[in-house]
Motif scaffolding. Structure first.
Motif, PDB file in Angstrom:
ATOM      1  N   ILE A 292       0.841  -1.206   0.000  1.00  0.00           N
ATOM      2  CA  ILE A 292       0.000   0.000   0.000  1.00  0.00           C
ATOM      3  C   ILE A 292       0.870   1.247   0.000  1.00  0.00           C
ATOM      4  O   ILE A 292       0.661   2.182  -0.793  1.00  0.00           O
ATOM      5  CB  ILE A 292      -0.943  -0.012   1.223  1.00  0.00           C
ATOM      6  N   LYS A 293       1.855   1.274   0.871  1.00  0.00           N
ATOM      7  CA  LYS A 293       2.729   2.446   0.982  1.00  0.00           C
ATOM      8  C   LYS A 293       3.515   2.671  -0.296  1.00  0.00           C
ATOM      9  O   LYS A 293       3.655   3.816  -0.764  1.00  0.00           O
ATOM     10  CB  LYS A 293       3.689   2.263   2.160  1.00  0.00           C
ATOM     11  N   GLN A 294       4.021   1.593  -0.896  1.00  0.00           N
ATOM     12  CA  GLN A 294       4.798   1.730  -2.127  1.00  0.00           C
ATOM     13  C   GLN A 294       3.961   2.281  -3.271  1.00  0.00           C
ATOM     14  O   GLN A 294       4.422   3.126  -4.047  1.00  0.00           O
ATOM     15  CB  GLN A 294       5.404   0.376  -2.518  1.00  0.00           C
ATOM     16  N   SER A 295       2.713   1.809  -3.375  1.00  0.00           N
ATOM     17  CA  SER A 295       1.847   2.287  -4.461  1.00  0.00           C
ATOM     18  C   SER A 295       1.493   3.757  -4.277  1.00  0.00           C
ATOM     19  O   SER A 295       1.473   4.531  -5.249  1.00  0.00           O
ATOM     20  CB  SER A 295       0.573   1.439  -4.525  1.00  0.00           C
ATOM     21  N   ILE A 296       1.198   4.156  -3.043  1.00  0.00           N
ATOM     22  CA  ILE A 296       0.897   5.570  -2.783  1.00  0.00           C
ATOM     23  C   ILE A 296       2.129   6.428  -3.039  1.00  0.00           C
ATOM     24  O   ILE A 296       2.040   7.514  -3.639  1.00  0.00           O
ATOM     25  CB  ILE A 296       0.377   5.753  -1.342  1.00  0.00           C
ATOM     26  N   SER A 297       3.296   5.936  -2.636  1.00  0.00           N
ATOM     27  CA  SER A 297       4.541   6.667  -2.887  1.00  0.00           C
ATOM     28  C   SER A 297       4.799   6.803  -4.385  1.00  0.00           C
ATOM     29  O   SER A 297       5.264   7.854  -4.853  1.00  0.00           O
ATOM     30  CB  SER A 297       5.719   5.948  -2.220  1.00  0.00           C
ATOM     31  N   GLN A 298       4.483   5.762  -5.146  1.00  0.00           N
ATOM     32  CA  GLN A 298       4.651   5.817  -6.593  1.00  0.00           C
ATOM     33  C   GLN A 298       3.756   6.889  -7.206  1.00  0.00           C
ATOM     34  O   GLN A 298       4.180   7.643  -8.088  1.00  0.00           O
ATOM     35  CB  GLN A 298       4.326   4.454  -7.213  1.00  0.00           C
ATOM     36  N   ALA A 299       2.510   6.959  -6.728  1.00  0.00           N
ATOM     37  CA  ALA A 299       1.583   7.994  -7.219  1.00  0.00           C
ATOM     38  C   ALA A 299       2.103   9.387  -6.878  1.00  0.00           C
ATOM     39  O   ALA A 299       1.994  10.320  -7.684  1.00  0.00           O
ATOM     40  CB  ALA A 299       0.199   7.775  -6.618  1.00  0.00           C
ATOM     41  N   GLN A 300       2.669   9.541  -5.696  1.00  0.00           N
ATOM     42  CA  GLN A 300       3.234  10.832  -5.306  1.00  0.00           C
ATOM     43  C   GLN A 300       4.429  11.195  -6.179  1.00  0.00           C
ATOM     44  O   GLN A 300       4.575  12.352  -6.605  1.00  0.00           O
ATOM     45  CB  GLN A 300       3.638  10.797  -3.828  1.00  0.00           C
ATOM     46  N   LYS A 301       5.289  10.218  -6.468  1.00  0.00           N
ATOM     47  CA  LYS A 301       6.452  10.466  -7.323  1.00  0.00           C
ATOM     48  C   LYS A 301       6.022  10.856  -8.734  1.00  0.00           C
ATOM     49  O   LYS A 301       6.728  11.605  -9.423  1.00  0.00           O
ATOM     50  CB  LYS A 301       7.340   9.220  -7.382  1.00  0.00           C
ATOM     51  N   ASN A 302       4.864  10.349  -9.160  1.00  0.00           N
ATOM     52  CA  ASN A 302       4.341  10.685 -10.491  1.00  0.00           C
ATOM     53  C   ASN A 302       3.492  11.956 -10.475  1.00  0.00           C
ATOM     54  O   ASN A 302       2.715  12.209 -11.396  1.00  0.00           O
ATOM     55  CB  ASN A 302       3.531   9.515 -11.048  1.00  0.00           C
ATOM     56  N   ASN A 303       3.648  12.720  -9.386  1.00  0.00           N
ATOM     57  CA  ASN A 303       3.042  14.059  -9.273  1.00  0.00           C
ATOM     58  C   ASN A 303       1.513  14.047  -9.260  1.00  0.00           C
ATOM     59  O   ASN A 303       0.869  14.970  -9.785  1.00  0.00           O
ATOM     60  CB  ASN A 303       3.537  14.971 -10.403  1.00  0.00           C
ATOM     61  N   ALA A 304       0.928  13.015  -8.661  1.00  0.00           N
ATOM     62  CA  ALA A 304      -0.531  13.008  -8.486  1.00  0.00           C
ATOM     63  C   ALA A 304      -0.882  13.898  -7.301  1.00  0.00           C
ATOM     64  O   ALA A 304      -0.407  13.684  -6.186  1.00  0.00           O
ATOM     65  CB  ALA A 304      -1.028  11.590  -8.245  1.00  0.00           C
ATOM     66  N   ALA A 305      -1.700  14.907  -7.546  1.00  0.00           N
ATOM     67  CA  ALA A 305      -2.106  15.818  -6.472  1.00  0.00           C
ATOM     68  C   ALA A 305      -3.216  15.210  -5.618  1.00  0.00           C
ATOM     69  O   ALA A 305      -3.363  15.538  -4.445  1.00  0.00           O
ATOM     70  CB  ALA A 305      -2.565  17.149  -7.060  1.00  0.00           C
TER      71      ALA A 305
END
Length: 457
Positions: A292-305
């Motif tokens: 869960i944490k890795q997927s959310i971190s990936q979304a953050q790295k891809n600049n999802a607001a």
């Protein structure tokens, strides 16, 4: 001559008295405190002393208990062991919310109705025609609003061992029939997401389980015509006809330009320049917090607001979330989720406010071909408008529910969800207030969601 001097002295004395009286009157008019000062709190009339306004339609409902005459509202006793024990309940929302409507540019006051302050400002040199510098433009920032709607379990197909009803409705009424009564909601938002519970495949080898659902690939047109942009595939029916059926469903969604999320597969949608990430996890299978944490971190790295996390979790036909649901929901928000959506119980569960974000524990069934006559037909659309300024999600949360029934027929399932009104709407809102009572959330009579100004943890 002497008389003339006396007359002159008398006139000077009278003039002096008149001047003294005039100066005294002027001083009385300009003494501090003689006029209300908008910058002085002592001079402002308290709001509770103002004349009462008309009743505000967004006022929170007084009664948080579902009506007793509705069978669907007769909920089981709440398991207090699963409820938060140290979080404050929401009591009463503000009588009115701040007016956030846009300010019209050409509303300068006229002389006959302008206040002294407005008139003095009007008299100052105007700079409206001066160009705004790049520095000033950057300082003001850019704010975008994104409205997202979410609905529950959608099974577009059947388990042919039990019923063919959904297929019969499609054959008779076409793909535009199913979402016809909610399409106005979905078409006016920016993104709609539903939990797609089943498969679109021609595979024939059925998984060994009590219920397996599938429909033909053309059923994707139901979602398209219903203005659904994203589906969650992370659930216990996505492989009802094996891994092939999941792959078929993914290909069909992609072909129809419908985003899907399932575990590491994240759906990114960009609207108004704002990127939103949709993540999905089937908590009925083994998933880890690390995933869960890795997927959310990936979304953050891809600049999802904005990051929306869907969980397939809980226990079927249970109206209250269990400890695992609450733990995972909180953890997702702790990791950076903007909103958590839940499904699987097939009935509605409460809404929680946690650290300023919402957890919708169960959205219930929606367009559900898996049951021809569910005993509880209550469902809803959860809708939230997010504000993003310069790529950063703002703390304002404008959320509401739209009470619905999963059927337009009260005594059977015709697979056509409809918004509720009148007493039906009131009963469902009362029901949701009961289910959300321990979660800092209160729902007003128009569906608007209020929450306590409290940060947990």
């Amino acid at each position: 001559m002497r008389n003339s001097k006396n007359l002159l002295l008398v006139l000077l004395l009278i003039l002096s008295l008149c001047l003294d009286i005039s100066m005294t009157a002027y001083a009385d008019e300009t003494l501090p405190g003689s006029q209300p000062d908008e910058n002085n709190p002592a001079d402002i009339i308290p709001a509770d002393k103002l004349p009462a306004d008309e009743p505000y339609e967004d006022a929170a409902p007084k009664d948080n208990v579902p009506a007793k005459d509705s069978p669907a509202d007769e909920l089981p006793a709440q398991d207090t062991n699963d409820q938060p024990s140290n979080e404050p309940e929401y009591n009463t929302p503000p009588a009115a919310e701040e007016d956030t409507s846009p300010i019209e540019e050409n509303t300068s006051p006229t002389e006959e109705n302008a206040s002294p302050t407005e008139m003095s400002e009007k008299a100052l040199p105007q700079k409206a025609d001066e160009p705004i510098s790049e520095e000033e433009d950057a300082a003001q920032g850019t704010t975008s609003s994104i409205t997202i709607s979410a609905a529950g379990d959608c099974t577009l197909g059947v388990d042919s061992r039990y019923s063919h009803n959904f297929n019969k409705y499609y054959k008779k009424k076409g793909s535009g029939y199913f979402f016809k009564k909610v399409r106005s909601v979905f078409s006016q938002d920016d993104i709609t997401i539903v939990n797609f519970e089943g498969t679109l495949t021609t595979a024939k080898k059925r998984a060994k389980k009590p219920f397996t659902f599938k429909g033909p690939k053309k059923y994707a047109s139901i979602l398209k015509k219903g203005s659904v942009e994203v589906v969650n595939l992370a659930n216990n029916h996505s492989k009802d006809y094996g891994k092939t059926s999941l792959a078929d469903t993914q290909k069909t969604m992609k072909k129809n330009n419908i985003g899907y999320c399932i575990h590491s597969a994240i759906s990114y949608q960009t609207v108004n320049g704002v990127k939103t990430a949709f993540l999905g996890f089937n908590a009925l299978e083994r998933i880890t917090r690390k995933q869960i944490k890795q997927s959310i971190s990936q979304a953050q790295k891809n600049n999802a607001a904005i990051i929306i996390v869907s969980f397939h979790w809980g226990v079927e036909r249970k109206y209250y979330p269990n400890a695992k649901q609450k733990s995972l929901g909180h953890y997702a928000i702790d990791c950076g989720a903007s909103l958590v959506l839940g499904h699987h119980p097939h009935v509605l569960q409460g809404i929680e406010q946690y650290k300023g974000r919402y957890i919708v524990y169960s959205l219930g069934n929606f367009c559900f071909g898996g049951n021809s006559n569910p005993s509880d037909k209550d469902t809803m659309i959860f809708q939230q408008t997010f504000s993003v300024k310069d790529g950063e999600l703002q703390p304002e949360n404008h959320a509401k529910i739209i009470p619905c029934s999963l059927s337009s027929h009260k005594k059977t399932n015709d697979f056509q969800p409809r918004p509720l009104s009148g007493n039906e709407k009131k009963k469902l809102i009362k029901k949701m207030n009961k289910l959300s009572k321990k979660f800092n959330v209160s729902i007003a009579s128009n569906g608007k969601i209020w929450y306590a100004k409290h940060v947990t943890g």
